[in-house]
Design an enzyme around this catalytic site. Structure first.
Site, PDB file in Angstrom:
ATOM      1  CB  ALA A 115       1.676  13.415   2.628  1.00  0.00           C
ATOM      2  CB  VAL A 167       7.402   8.890  -0.148  1.00  0.00           C
ATOM      3  CG1 VAL A 167       6.738  11.138   0.005  1.00  0.00           C
ATOM      4  CG2 VAL A 167       7.316   8.183   1.344  1.00  0.00           C
ATOM      5  CD  GLU A 221       5.854   1.934  -5.324  1.00  0.00           C
ATOM      6  OE1 GLU A 221       5.883   2.249  -4.370  1.00  0.00           O
ATOM      7  OE2 GLU A 221       5.867   0.787  -6.176  1.00  0.00           O
TER       8      GLU A 221
END
Lengths: 657, 657
Positions: free
Chosen positions: A614, A617, A619
């Protein structure tokens, strides 16, 4: 200020912006406090205000703050600039020569106003003095330790005398990284020996919290006729407010290869509040300028804007803004898939309709975090972390525990430890939380699993390999020899190693850039100048979506804010420095009525460091929307709006030109 | 009960003791609840009560609880005993032969009533239902996890649905190990969906909490003329209350070598509340019998009671009650030094004055505990533990951190983690807390120190050996190359290993016996029977006094309670099973007016497992005082009081005999 000779909580002689706190009153109820406030008389001598940063840096501008230090800077005529508090320059190659040799050169100026995070609940803090000389502070924040640091610094008391307990956050967007009221509440509590609660009103939020800074950007891009970017010359003038600094100009390049650069960044003091972080700080404004300018280059070249971006995009091995080689072709993949989902080049458009694309980059932050995982006697699991829960973080952390230990996520509970209970923890901000705390949680859960397996083997009295499946420890290959996790947890408490648990403290996980791409489709009413957003596709390179629903929510929420900045939001100041719209009636933000159903594209190409690949996410989805709308407006009616927000008035004015 | 078909919170058909809860009412204020209570009518058919345990186990006794299961036991005539719920026997050697061969044999019966912990604040619990189906409970307790276990068990809900937050304890003494109100508050909260607070009144505490059980002990001791104990035959009949069990009889031997034994333990159901733990559960009653009986043996032999005890005391290599060889001559050393401090055999005594000695043993408990230590940017230190703070525990834990890290104790703060935040933690009871949690804290602090040294070496960029002194990490032998702990802590947050911290979870530290010795000097008024305590010396084998002031406080507080049990306290029941003194006017406990300044003797001979050699200190001081007073009364006026408390009436009656 006179009562607090050693503290800088109130101005001594000069009030530098409307809304600056000049005194503090506490009473047993708010009405009494209001009555007391009315008895305070302040006489102001009104000076000339610095409102526009370009005018403010002129040699003949008034001082925004009398006698305050500035940076020595000269204008083109060699005269000393006024009010400059920060300057930096980035030079690569030979930009003058590259511009001279370019097939096309495009130059424009872009203007972005101050805008506000408009979180749901206003700022608040409650402070209680303790009998041992300490003070406890409850506040809604993105980082309890950040508040502790700032209260310690503001009040000149040791960190250890302050305990900060984070309450639920109803909205943050960077605006909860910093102290707004906590140091005032703590000071009043320590002075009076009584608990103190402070709550902002909405107009006070606009006037004196930490909104995003405005700026003026001038960009000049050179390209070859095949679309290869060769030169970028730019200057960004950031509004520093009365006490801020300046960001560098690096983000003006961000996600494209440009061999010749000269970028300047200025910070100019103005009579406005000190700006702070707003989701992707610095990136929104620079992306609006860069992505607008790039569209102008495409137009000048007669080239497809998607094609232009694909040609110049950073790819595998290229260094990201943070100086790290990209592992995969994340950006191009995101551009391609988002454009495809939007029907780029295929969608039939009506009159006055147009599509625009814009791209963005964000390299997540990282920092200290911690996780402690423990298994209870019913097989449920507790997780303690210092990482504040925003945008579903604790749900994701529970999922990670669930994944590693194989217990249903409903059996995992997550607690936020306060500053007395956990090691120093970084703010939940900068797209770092799931990335960094998720890593710590995964490793803590792995350690707990090792302990579970060891305890299970001991329970089963076996030296054979055991595995954790279906909430049981089993001998591998012989599921009849098994012990349930609940029974195992209950059995080990009085064994020397004790309860089933795992713990992890870490300070840094290497970050990766994430890319986001928006394609907006708009229709413009040439009679009224009104822009209607018909479609918005938000694509993002997320590495791995740990919780696709939450990630989609992030993309949609960010895109909605981005569209708000593009079409509605922004501080409006009078020439005297008064804010004209410090309320949610005059400062409009988009509602469901203003937005189409935002479609999302999750590009899942894992990175090597984040949990399960991962990336951060939070911003990226707020960055490109405003530029995508500007580009779509240009595609629809052929006019270029270079100042945000893109209001009907500005569209009409541009059409009039 | 009819409303709760699956739960056993209220009696269905039969109320077994005065004060048993039969219904529950909640209202928005206490007055309203009282009014509602008055509307509940209960009709009782009064049955014959079982009050005396000896009478209760007779073949013709009434059933204390109709139709309830009992243990098959026969009396001397082979008739089935009634109401017996527990039985155990301990046999070693040939006690009949040893008694037959003994030079002296002494036999007596001793009676001890129910008595109460009389903690400062009455029991309370507040429960709040949470939106996710969980329930949060705040309660003053010795163990948050014990409460969680018991609420889960009583309400048949998973442990993970309950969160228990421990509040400050104003007095415990074992009476806060068990749920008193928490399950009722939690149930009512879950049923009503509203927060519920329940608080006991003092009379309710006496009637329905968990007091110490009464018992009747018969002891027969055989000895050789040189004072060597050869035989011990005993029977202890414990009152089990309406729903309790029975302790074993092992403690009747405890701290002396006796080669031939036959000890029986009975538990007899009575119409009284279920007894629970009171500081040194089981030890107080058995010590009164054993130490009184031993004094009678000394008298029969014409031997000095100190000499008799020294001759038979367990010594190095002997197995303790817990089956572990003693490491040192702890017991004899404690006897000697306490007797010496009291002026045994040297003090000039007036008429009707006498000195008595008694000894006791307590092997501390152990169990799961945890500690997490972290250093803040000002060089102060946080400790998180699940171990509830009683009798200064958190002060001692702060000292241990201070000792290991070399920071002033004022810069260490200790937080109690609730059941969601820390691994399973045992109750703070059984003299285990400083012993076990202290071990975990010491090891966590050692791990933190290792981390500090590693970080310090990195900071100083040295491969040389570094040391932590005066809150600095220094290169050994070159104090000019140093970094302060505060600066170091602030510098490492963003390093991969992150903040300076150390963590430890453990489940068991091997226990050791501790010994305590009391020497009481009394004066008896033969006219009134009043016993005045002139002097009490409380000696104890503490291993190492981590905080001498707190340890002395433990010794003095325990001794005060012990004297209370010896001279004042005890439940008094009518024949109908009604408690005659359920209040602090009729149930007297000693005040400062009733006590001399209790002198303490700390014997510091470290054990190998406790932190710095410390042993558990909480329990031992409450054990021997009552027997020491009884022995002193005998020494003063030649009569032996065998039933507690030693009231003027009993002394007069004995003198009359």
């Amino acid at each position: 200020a006179a009562d607090l000779p050693n503290l800088d909580l109130f101005p001594r002689d000069e009030v530098c912006f409307q809304g600056q706190k000049v005194a503090m009153v506490a009473a047993e109820d708010p009405d009494l406090a209001e009555d007391a406030l009315a008895l305070i008389r302040v006489r102001y001598e009104v000076l000339q205000a610095v409102v526009d940063p370009i005018a403010g840096m002129a040699a003949d501008a008034p001082e925004a703050r009398l006698g305050a230090p500035t940076r020595d800077c000269r204008d083109e005529q060699g005269r000393p600039r006024r009010n400059v508090v920060g300057y930096s320059e980035l030079v690569e190659g030979d930009v003058a020569r590259a511009l001279a040799e370019a097939d096309v050169v495009v130059e424009s100026e872009y203007r972005i106003p101050y805008f506000h995070q408009t979180y749901l609940e206003t700022s608040c803090a409650t402070a209680r003095p303790e009998t041992n000389g300490r003070v406890t502070v409850w506040t809604s924040t993105q980082g309890t330790f950040a508040i502790r640091d700032q209260v310690a610094g503001a009040l000149h008391i040791p960190h250890g005398r302050i305990r900060v307990i984070g309450t639920q956050v109803g909205g943050a967007f960077g605006g909860r990284n910093d102290v707004v009221l906590a140091c005032y509440a703590a000071l009043m509590a320590l002075r009076t020996g009584r608990p103190v609660k402070a709550v902002m009103k909405r107009d006070e939020e606009f006037l004196d919290s930490s909104p995003a800074p405005g700026c003026v950007v001038r960009l000049k891009t050179g390209a070859r006729s095949d679309g290869t970017l060769t030169a970028l010359e730019g200057r960004i003038v950031w509004e520093a407010g009365w006490a801020g600094g300046a960001d560098g100009p690096e983000r003006l390049r961000a996600l494209y290869r440009v061999p010749n650069l000269r970028l300047e960044g200025y910070g100019v003091r103005t009579n406005k509040p000190t700006p702070g972080a707003y989701r992707a700080p610095g990136a929104i404004q620079t992306a609006f300028a860069r992505e607008s300018n790039l569209d102008q280059v495409a137009a000048a070249l007669g080239m497809d804007p998607v094609e232009l971006r694909l040609r110049n995009a950073l790819g595998p091995g290229d260094l990201s803004l943070a100086g790290k080689p990209l592992e995969r072709d994340w950006l191009r993949e995101t551009i391609r898939r988002t454009a495809e989902a939007a029907g780029w080049g295929k969608r039939r458009l009506g009159p006055h309709q147009g599509m625009g694309i814009a791209c963005a980059e964000w390299t997540n932050w990282s920092g200290p975090t911690n996780a402690a995982v423990t298994v209870a006697e019913d097989g449920s699991v507790s997780l303690l972390t210092g990482q504040v829960d925003i945008t579903g973080l604790h749900t994701v952390l529970a999922q990670i525990v669930s994944e590693e230990l194989g217990v249903p996520v409903e059996k995992v509970r997550v607690s936020l430890g306060d500053t007395d209970m956990v090691p120093y923890t970084v703010v939940s901000a900068g797209s770092l939380a799931a990335y960094t705390a998720g890593t710590a949680v995964r490793e803590a859960a792995c350690r707990a699993r090792e302990r579970i397996l060891r305890a299970g083997a001991e329970f089963l009295q076996t030296e054979e390999e055991v595995e954790l499946v279906q909430q049981q420890v089993r001998v591998k290959g012989d599921p009849s020899r098994a012990v349930g996790l609940a029974a195992l947890a209950a059995s080990v408490h009085w064994k020397p190693e004790g309860p089933l648990s795992g713990h992890r403290v870490l300070g840094w996980v290497p970050p990766h850039p994430s890319f986001s791409v928006h394609v907006a489709t708009v229709e413009v009413d040439p009679e009224t100048g009104r822009v209607r957003l018909l479609d918005l596709v938000a694509g993002q390179d997320v590495g791995r979506a740990l919780n696709p629903t939450l990630v989609e929510g992030q993309l949609q929420g960010g895109a909605a804010q981005s569209v708000g900045l593009g079409m509605m939001e922004g501080y409006r100041y009078g020439e005297d420095g008064r804010l004209l719209n410090p309320n949610l009636l005059d400062y409009a933000i988009p509602t469901a009525m203003d937005l189409p159903a935002i479609r999302t594209v999750l590009v899942e190409e894992p990175c090597s460091d984040g949990p399960y690949g991962a990336k951060g996410v939070g911003e990226p989805p707020i960055i490109p929307g405003a530029a995508a709308v500007a580009n779509a407006v240009h595609a629809a009616i052929g006019v270029r709006i270079t100042e945000l927000p893109i209001t009907p008035e500005r569209v009409l004015a541009a059409l009039g030109d």
